[in-house]
Design a protein around this motif. Structure first.
Motif, PDB file in Angstrom:
ATOM      1  N   VAL A 173     -38.532   1.778 -15.412  1.00  0.00           N
ATOM      2  CA  VAL A 173     -38.214   1.496 -16.817  1.00  0.00           C
ATOM      3  C   VAL A 173     -38.270  -0.012 -17.032  1.00  0.00           C
ATOM      4  CG1 VAL A 173     -36.737   3.526 -16.986  1.00  0.00           C
ATOM      5  CG2 VAL A 173     -35.720   1.312 -16.408  1.00  0.00           C
ATOM      6  N   PRO A 174     -38.505  -0.450 -18.264  1.00  0.00           N
ATOM      7  CA  PRO A 174     -38.471  -1.890 -18.563  1.00  0.00           C
ATOM      8  C   PRO A 174     -37.064  -2.452 -18.379  1.00  0.00           C
ATOM      9  CG  PRO A 174     -39.563  -0.661 -20.312  1.00  0.00           C
ATOM     10  CD  PRO A 174     -38.909   0.341 -19.431  1.00  0.00           C
ATOM     11  N   LEU A 175     -36.986  -3.722 -18.023  1.00  0.00           N
ATOM     12  CA  LEU A 175     -35.682  -4.343 -17.800  1.00  0.00           C
ATOM     13  C   LEU A 175     -34.835  -4.366 -19.064  1.00  0.00           C
ATOM     14  CD1 LEU A 175     -36.422  -7.391 -15.459  1.00  0.00           C
ATOM     15  CD2 LEU A 175     -35.487  -5.169 -14.867  1.00  0.00           C
ATOM     16  N   GLU A 176     -35.489  -4.468 -20.244  1.00  0.00           N
ATOM     17  CA  GLU A 176     -34.708  -4.529 -21.475  1.00  0.00           C
ATOM     18  C   GLU A 176     -34.009  -3.216 -21.795  1.00  0.00           C
ATOM     19  OE1 GLU A 176     -39.142  -4.256 -22.680  1.00  0.00           O
ATOM     20  OE2 GLU A 176     -37.911  -5.344 -21.230  1.00  0.00           O
ATOM     21  N   ALA A 177     -34.375  -2.136 -21.085  1.00  0.00           N
ATOM     22  CA  ALA A 177     -33.700  -0.856 -21.310  1.00  0.00           C
ATOM     23  C   ALA A 177     -32.359  -0.781 -20.591  1.00  0.00           C
ATOM     24  CB  ALA A 177     -34.592   0.297 -20.853  1.00  0.00           C
ATOM     25  N   GLY A 237     -33.729  -3.321 -28.168  1.00  0.00           N
ATOM     26  CA  GLY A 237     -32.658  -2.941 -29.079  1.00  0.00           C
ATOM     27  C   GLY A 237     -31.576  -2.120 -28.431  1.00  0.00           C
ATOM     28  N   ALA A 238     -31.617  -1.974 -27.083  1.00  0.00           N
ATOM     29  CA  ALA A 238     -30.626  -1.134 -26.408  1.00  0.00           C
ATOM     30  C   ALA A 238     -29.213  -1.691 -26.531  1.00  0.00           C
ATOM     31  CB  ALA A 238     -30.999  -0.979 -24.931  1.00  0.00           C
ATOM     32  N   LYS A 292     -26.527   1.055 -17.289  1.00  0.00           N
ATOM     33  CA  LYS A 292     -26.731   2.319 -17.981  1.00  0.00           C
ATOM     34  C   LYS A 292     -27.935   2.190 -18.895  1.00  0.00           C
ATOM     35  CE  LYS A 292     -23.664   1.215 -21.869  1.00  0.00           C
ATOM     36  NZ  LYS A 292     -22.464   1.613 -22.627  1.00  0.00           N
ATOM     37  N   VAL A 293     -28.479   3.334 -19.301  1.00  0.00           N
ATOM     38  CA  VAL A 293     -29.550   3.379 -20.291  1.00  0.00           C
ATOM     39  C   VAL A 293     -29.132   4.350 -21.383  1.00  0.00           C
ATOM     40  CG1 VAL A 293     -31.363   2.831 -18.620  1.00  0.00           C
ATOM     41  CG2 VAL A 293     -30.781   5.219 -19.069  1.00  0.00           C
TER      42      VAL A 293
END
Length: 380
Positions: free
Chosen positions: A278-282, A332-333, A291-292
């Motif tokens: 997954v992308p780091l920003e997630a 935007g997470a 967490k995601v």
């Protein structure tokens, strides 16, 4: 009359409860605009990062000192100068070495004559045989002294034994010199190693033969400037750095490196073909980990703790808590919370679209009366 009053009170109470439930539902259904991507499996290289310095390889560095206590009379080179094998580097005062060599030669000549005479007399029975043996021993000592004196005179001018670069220079004109003090050091810049410092836990994961990509500086910025392989891992912890030294044998890119340069090493320790990435920003930090936010078919976000097995500059490998095919919030997470309705920019329905998670067209449809619009990246 009392019955009518009771019915009115019950009606007002039911209305208040309904209004309160409506407000709660309104809060639960807060809308946040964010990017959503579909989780997929891909190849992932597990790495270990470390910082170190470039050093000459053992056997390709020469340290030179004075043959005996003396003084520096000439300095032919400067720090960083390129030198050839046999080129003079530092010269010491010559008179003492010349005198010592001449004295040793004279002593050798006298010992040869004494041994010859004593041997002749011993053969004739004039002197005991042991006198001839003592004379032979004295001759051997005189020869050794002559060889040492000649060698010292040769070393009175330090010459480079290899082609290389002067990486250390302690010689000062007129200063005293001692055999225990290194005067000049020459290193071969074409054969280098990178000495990386690993934490004890990372050292247990790295093995000899692992491939290493080296970057200039103390961080992985830009493309790698050199590559190598782990040649040796220390079995002891360095007392100064409290880390474990690992020697990386460079196989490409040595021309882009300088001795003593700080480098950042990324060691590939394992390859994973079907890893959940997954992308780091997630990733959203929690007190104990990360967490995601997983988005369901209705566009409702739910936080889920995940376990990270490794990461790169742009992505993270998830070993537990997530599977391929699920939809997660990427950009935007940090503005999302549990039960938040995630609205992508295309249709405004909140339903995630499978794909790369790239921004979509804005929704021109006005928000529903019971929904509150929210700004991306902020909690409603």
């Amino acid at each position: 009359m009392k019955r009518q009053l009771l019915l009115a009170a019950l009606t007002l109470s039911a209305g208040a409860c309904a209004k309160k439930a409506g407000d709660s539902a309104e809060k639960t259904q807060a809308v946040v605009s964010a990017q959503v991507a579909t989780v997929a499996t891909q190849h992932f290289t597990e790495t270990v990062d470390a910082v170190g310095t470039v050093a000459p390889r053992a056997g390709h560095i020469a340290s030179l000192a004075a043959p005996s206590p003396t003084r520096v009379s000439k300095v032919y080179v400067s720090f960083g100068a390129h030198v050839k094998a046999g080129e003079p580097l530092v010269e010491f005062e010559q008179p003492a070495f010349d005198a010592a060599a001449k004295g040793a030669d004279a002593s050798l000549a006298a010992a040869e004559k004494a041994q010859e005479r004593t041997q002749r007399l011993a053969d004739a029975g004039v002197v005991p045989r042991k006198d001839a043996e003592v004379a032979a021993a004295d001759l051997g000592v005189a020869r050794l002294n002559a060889v040492n004196a000649k060698r010292a005179r040769e070393l009175s001018t330090l010459r480079s034994p290899i082609d290389g670069v002067v990486t250390r220079l302690n010689a000062v004109l007129g200063a005293s010199a001692d055999p225990s003090q290194v005067m000049v050091e020459v290193s071969d810049p074409s054969t280098l190693d990178a000495m990386l410092v690993l934490s004890p836990s990372d050292a247990a994961r790295v093995k000899v033969g692992d491939q290493v990509a080296l970057h200039a500086g103390a961080a992985a910025s830009g493309d790698a400037i050199a590559r190598g392989r782990v040649a040796d891992i220390s079995a002891a912890v360095d007392t100064s750095s409290r880390g474990v030294p690992a020697r990386v044998e460079l196989v490409a890119g040595t021309a882009a490196l300088r001795i003593g340069q700080t480098v950042f090493g990324r060691i590939a320790i394992a390859e994973h073909d079907r890893a959940v990435v997954v992308p780091l920003e997630a990733l959203v930090p929690t007190g104990e980990g990360f967490k995601v936010f997983v988005v369901d078919e209705k566009g409702i976000a739910e936080s889920r703790p995940v376990k990270i097995g490794g990461r790169t500059d742009h992505a993270a490998w998830i070993t537990d808590g997530l599977k391929a095919g699920e939809h997660i919030v990427t950009q935007g997470a940090y503005g999302v919370d549990d039960s938040t309705k995630v609205q992508t920019s295309e249709a405004g329905s909140g339903k995630p679209e499978a794909g790369s998670g790239k921004p979509e067209e804005k929704n021109d449809k006005p928000a529903a009366k019971d929904e509150k619009p929210a700004t991306a990246g902020k909690k409603p």
